[in-house]
Design a protein around this motif. Sequence first.
Motif, PDB file in Angstrom:
ATOM      1  N   TYR A 117      91.335 -25.436  37.396  1.00  0.00           N
ATOM      2  CA  TYR A 117      91.139 -26.842  37.011  1.00  0.00           C
ATOM      3  C   TYR A 117      90.592 -26.830  35.590  1.00  0.00           C
ATOM      4  O   TYR A 117      89.393 -26.958  35.385  1.00  0.00           O
ATOM      5  N   PRO A 120      92.392 -31.909  31.776  1.00  0.00           N
ATOM      6  CA  PRO A 120      91.926 -33.201  32.288  1.00  0.00           C
ATOM      7  C   PRO A 120      92.812 -33.690  33.432  1.00  0.00           C
ATOM      8  O   PRO A 120      94.004 -33.375  33.482  1.00  0.00           O
ATOM      9  N   VAL A 121      92.220 -34.430  34.317  1.00  0.00           N
ATOM     10  CA  VAL A 121      92.890 -34.866  35.545  1.00  0.00           C
ATOM     11  C   VAL A 121      94.194 -35.607  35.259  1.00  0.00           C
ATOM     12  O   VAL A 121      95.146 -35.537  36.030  1.00  0.00           O
ATOM     13  N   PRO A 155      81.599 -30.047  34.175  1.00  0.00           N
ATOM     14  CA  PRO A 155      82.681 -29.426  33.401  1.00  0.00           C
ATOM     15  C   PRO A 155      83.248 -28.175  34.093  1.00  0.00           C
ATOM     16  O   PRO A 155      84.433 -27.914  34.040  1.00  0.00           O
ATOM     17  N   ARG A 159      84.912 -33.105  39.725  1.00  0.00           N
ATOM     18  CA  ARG A 159      84.601 -33.863  40.948  1.00  0.00           C
ATOM     19  C   ARG A 159      85.672 -33.760  42.031  1.00  0.00           C
ATOM     20  O   ARG A 159      85.370 -33.669  43.215  1.00  0.00           O
ATOM     21  N   LEU A 160      86.936 -33.788  41.601  1.00  0.00           N
ATOM     22  CA  LEU A 160      87.999 -33.910  42.598  1.00  0.00           C
ATOM     23  C   LEU A 160      88.306 -32.613  43.348  1.00  0.00           C
ATOM     24  O   LEU A 160      89.051 -32.618  44.317  1.00  0.00           O
TER      25      LEU A 160
ATOM     26  N   THR C 226      86.445 -42.143  41.287  1.00  0.00           N
ATOM     27  CA  THR C 226      86.673 -40.915  40.520  1.00  0.00           C
ATOM     28  C   THR C 226      88.057 -40.840  39.884  1.00  0.00           C
ATOM     29  O   THR C 226      88.193 -40.420  38.742  1.00  0.00           O
ATOM     30  N   VAL C 227      89.094 -41.225  40.616  1.00  0.00           N
ATOM     31  CA  VAL C 227      90.455 -41.007  40.117  1.00  0.00           C
ATOM     32  C   VAL C 227      90.887 -42.011  39.036  1.00  0.00           C
ATOM     33  O   VAL C 227      91.335 -41.595  37.977  1.00  0.00           O
ATOM     34  N   PRO C 273      79.574 -42.417  33.377  1.00  0.00           N
ATOM     35  CA  PRO C 273      81.003 -42.136  33.333  1.00  0.00           C
ATOM     36  C   PRO C 273      81.256 -40.686  32.918  1.00  0.00           C
ATOM     37  O   PRO C 273      80.313 -39.939  32.650  1.00  0.00           O
ATOM     38  N   ARG C 274      82.509 -40.314  32.854  1.00  0.00           N
ATOM     39  CA  ARG C 274      82.906 -38.962  32.474  1.00  0.00           C
ATOM     40  C   ARG C 274      82.326 -38.589  31.111  1.00  0.00           C
ATOM     41  O   ARG C 274      82.402 -39.360  30.158  1.00  0.00           O
ATOM     42  N   LYS C 275      81.739 -37.428  31.043  1.00  0.00           N
ATOM     43  CA  LYS C 275      81.211 -36.943  29.749  1.00  0.00           C
ATOM     44  C   LYS C 275      82.332 -36.220  29.011  1.00  0.00           C
ATOM     45  O   LYS C 275      83.316 -35.800  29.642  1.00  0.00           O
ATOM     46  N   ASP C 277      83.001 -33.308  27.958  1.00  0.00           N
ATOM     47  CA  ASP C 277      83.493 -32.004  28.410  1.00  0.00           C
ATOM     48  C   ASP C 277      83.962 -31.997  29.873  1.00  0.00           C
ATOM     49  O   ASP C 277      84.365 -30.977  30.396  1.00  0.00           O
ATOM     50  N   GLU C 278      83.924 -33.162  30.526  1.00  0.00           N
ATOM     51  CA  GLU C 278      84.340 -33.202  31.923  1.00  0.00           C
ATOM     52  C   GLU C 278      85.839 -33.441  32.055  1.00  0.00           C
ATOM     53  O   GLU C 278      86.443 -34.083  31.210  1.00  0.00           O
ATOM     54  N   LYS C 279      86.406 -32.954  33.182  1.00  0.00           N
ATOM     55  CA  LYS C 279      87.865 -33.038  33.354  1.00  0.00           C
ATOM     56  C   LYS C 279      88.279 -34.260  34.187  1.00  0.00           C
ATOM     57  O   LYS C 279      89.436 -34.643  34.201  1.00  0.00           O
ATOM     58  N   ASP C 280      87.345 -34.783  34.949  1.00  0.00           N
ATOM     59  CA  ASP C 280      87.694 -35.980  35.732  1.00  0.00           C
ATOM     60  C   ASP C 280      86.507 -36.932  35.843  1.00  0.00           C
ATOM     61  O   ASP C 280      85.448 -36.681  35.272  1.00  0.00           O
ATOM     62  N   GLY C 281      86.746 -38.004  36.560  1.00  0.00           N
ATOM     63  CA  GLY C 281      85.751 -39.080  36.601  1.00  0.00           C
ATOM     64  C   GLY C 281      86.221 -40.195  35.690  1.00  0.00           C
ATOM     65  O   GLY C 281      87.009 -39.959  34.770  1.00  0.00           O
ATOM     66  N   PRO C 282      85.795 -41.424  35.950  1.00  0.00           N
ATOM     67  CA  PRO C 282      86.261 -42.558  35.144  1.00  0.00           C
ATOM     68  C   PRO C 282      85.708 -42.510  33.719  1.00  0.00           C
ATOM     69  O   PRO C 282      84.591 -42.061  33.497  1.00  0.00           O
ATOM     70  N   GLU C 283      86.536 -42.972  32.785  1.00  0.00           N
ATOM     71  CA  GLU C 283      86.092 -43.038  31.390  1.00  0.00           C
ATOM     72  C   GLU C 283      85.037 -44.123  31.219  1.00  0.00           C
ATOM     73  O   GLU C 283      84.182 -44.054  30.350  1.00  0.00           O
TER      74      GLU C 283
END
Lengths: 230, 265, 471
Positions: A117, A120-121, A155, A159-160, C226-227, C273-275, C277-283
């Motif tokens: 992963y 980005p999603v 990071p 989450r998913l 999340t999505v 919300p999404r930071k 460096d994060e790959k998911d989570g709402p903007e």
Amino acid sequence: MTSAKQNILARLKAAQTRQHRNSALDQAGVNQIAANRIKETSRAYTETDRLNKFTTALQASHAEVIDCTKDEWPKMLIGLIETRKLTHWLYSEKTETGRRFSQDVCTALPALEAIPYSTPVEQLKETLFNQIDAAITEAHGAIAETGTLVIIPGPEEPRLMSLVPPVHVVLLRKSKIIDTFDQLLEQENWSEAGLPTNVLLISGPSKTADIQQTLAYGAHGPKSLIVILI
Amino acid sequence: MNALSDTPPEFEQTKTQKPDRVYFFGTCLIDLFYPDAGLSAIQLIEREGVNVIFPQAQSCCGQPPYNSGYREEAIQVAKVQMDALHESIPVVVPSGSCAGMMKFHYPELFKNHLRAKQAQAFSERIIEWSAFLHRVLQIKLEDLGQPTRVALHTSCSARREMGVTEDGLALLRQLQQVDLAEPERASECCGFGGTFSVKQPEIAASMAADKCNAIKQTGAEMLVSGDCGCLMNLEGTLKKSAEYSSAHTIDSTHLAQFIWQRVSK
Amino acid sequence: MSAPFRDQAIHALQDEQLRENFRGAMDFLQGKRKAVFSDTIELENLRQQGHQIKAEALANLPELLEQLDSQCSKNGIQVHWAETPEQACEIIHGIIEQNNGKLAVKGKSMVSEEIGLNHYLEARGIECLESDMGEYIVQLAQETPSHIIMPAIHKSKSQIATLFNATIPDTPYTENVDELIGTGRRILREKFQKADIGISGVNFAVAETGTLCLVENEGNGRMCTTVPPVHIAITGIEKVIPRLSDLPPLLSLLTRSATGQLITTYFNLISSPRKPDEKDGPEAVHLVLLDNGRSRMYQHPELRETLRCIRCGACMNHCPVYTRIGGHAYGTVYPGPIGQVVMPQINGLDQQGEMTEGCSLNGACGEVCPVEIPLPDLIRKLREERVQPQPAESPVNGAGSHRTRVEATAWRFWRWVYQHPELYRIVTWWATRLGSMLPNRLGPWTRTRVKPVIARQSLHEIMRERSNQPD
């Protein structure tokens, strides 16, 4: 909507001045209540009791709990993958668990398709929802009393990972299990330091009883949750 | 389900000294519809050597207007009861509902009133009849009656406000020839609820029907209750259903009257 | 005067299947709760804690809301305030427009039902899909939730099987619950992927840290939050709590009271919300704080206790009236005892005062309330406000609206009799003499009961005849 805010607060404050003396508790009283609460709810399990309590509670929520060791778990997982025919995996490249999964498990099973992963999603959604069979992640900690995993996505482990794949495998160090939710909050000191973007308490696979009180697993999230204790 | 474990611990009436004299508050339903129950309750107290005073100026605790939202009417009638029962001796009430009204709702009713203190002191003297017999008098009962199977219905106020479920059961258990039946969902309301049964007769009737069926299923020959409101509701329903079917009828009576009949010759 | 509540109740009582569905469900939920609260001392301790936490939160409500607002903003959560349902809908619609949203997926939120969000958005060309299985079923059937925790509790599995068969293409009739849930899962997963907007409620909003907490079993709440790229949370202003350390007792009370679970599958704490460096989570995360009558409830010294509610539904699970008529008979968003207290205060006693009569004051609701709300007392208080002679002095909307001269006079007459011993003596003397002349039919009472028999002598009279009694 500043005016809505001002109106609401004004109404509340007007009512408050009239009633504060009746219902407000003084600060010392509030502190005492909090102290009593912690005292009343604190548990002090022995190490064995704690592990038993955790395992029993989590199993009661329909999760599988497998006792293993730090060295043996990849071997154990290989066996599990073979019997359950889980071919498409999601893992993290940035955790020790993910790296060992990639090295020890994927190498031993060349047919396995493992996807990190790491994008980005938005670019991974299609694969994530439609191709992945299982994901492996680490638990931040666990709560014995309720059989609960403490998962802190971020990071490294988005989450998913713990939600979309039908099977979720979690590695948990036994030493990280604590007794209660209260203790978790005390230990993490989040009230002072602030919380991570997302903290999850997970106690079993996704489920529902919305149809005539009949339990069904895998409502929207994982149908099975497998916890490997190391 | 076990009704005994539902008894809340609130009722903190301690085992005080047995008093020489007590007031008896007859309640308006007993007065007009079940005077024999009231008399039985009085006689059982007197038999233990306690003087029972029944002031003629008493009438009703005021609960009907209170529950209907007519607070002022309730206050005016409540005042009359407090004056009629003014001496600082216990007030024994053969109804959990009226006792609950006087014990827990009088202080609320008079909280911003000149009589607030009086209402508070008055409320502390209230004791439900079965609790008085069981806890204060610690009465010993000798059963002289024939073997029978009996179901006890404890009213919601007796159970949840006064916490006297166990007292009624304890009295009945002393009767050797009485086989005590426990209906299913014993803690559920019978649907009386005072004006509720008049304002929502359909819902109330459905609750009463379920309660009566549960009682019938126990095979009890007799229904007893410490509250005449529930009794009137259930008795009326049982009799009505007997009009339509040939099934055995279940008699019903107030707990006090039932006990008095079994222990007196 | 029209009596919609009574009419609807009569209608519900005639539906055998409905009564069976509710009786079964309520017995089940009562049993589950009882089993998980086996330690009654622990239960009472917890309830006291819950009561105290929420009482403290209420005492400091405006300050806590300000703190929540500033902490959330600091975390990057955008906070909006709405006084009315219309305002809340406008705010949410505005956010969706800004993001060119077309499809919203929603986790269970009673506040969104309260503001009629689905219809509002639908009318503006935005699809708003319910994703909680129960809510999904209810939406498919074009109904409303009949319970605040288990929205489709009024339906049996065969009714749901028929519904799926009739409304979802290529779905054969099956009563297999796993298959039914599988169908829902398949359809909703497609929607989660496509949705532009996720909408959720909030169970607890922590002022100290600016954290939104969601309690659920299914995972749809996590999907919604999340999505999709935008998450909009909506909640009533009473959901704010002071500190993180308040969560353990409140969470435990909520899940155990609601469904008899020690804990739910997911407890989701969202703090930003999404930071980068994060790959998911709402903007983007938005929080809409709704008043809709709550600040008015707050003005009433007793009725403000309504605002302690944590929406567990235990009061309805234990209510003998709700058990028999189900949630729809109340005709309101919130049914059962808490609905009887909340709805007349939101919509006015003139509109919804009648539902306060659907209560026998048996006290079962108050006995199980996890935060010790004295529900029977509040229902009684609302009855009083409803017929109150000086409505101008009351903060309750619609106070005095049901006062009629006939009823008020009847109670005045009643008081007059019971207040004067001589009069009472005369009235009861006549009643005992003429009681046998009462007709056998006494309105609705004697439809299902035989008439009560007036004694030949009152207890007063019997006692007068005994020599040792004072007059």
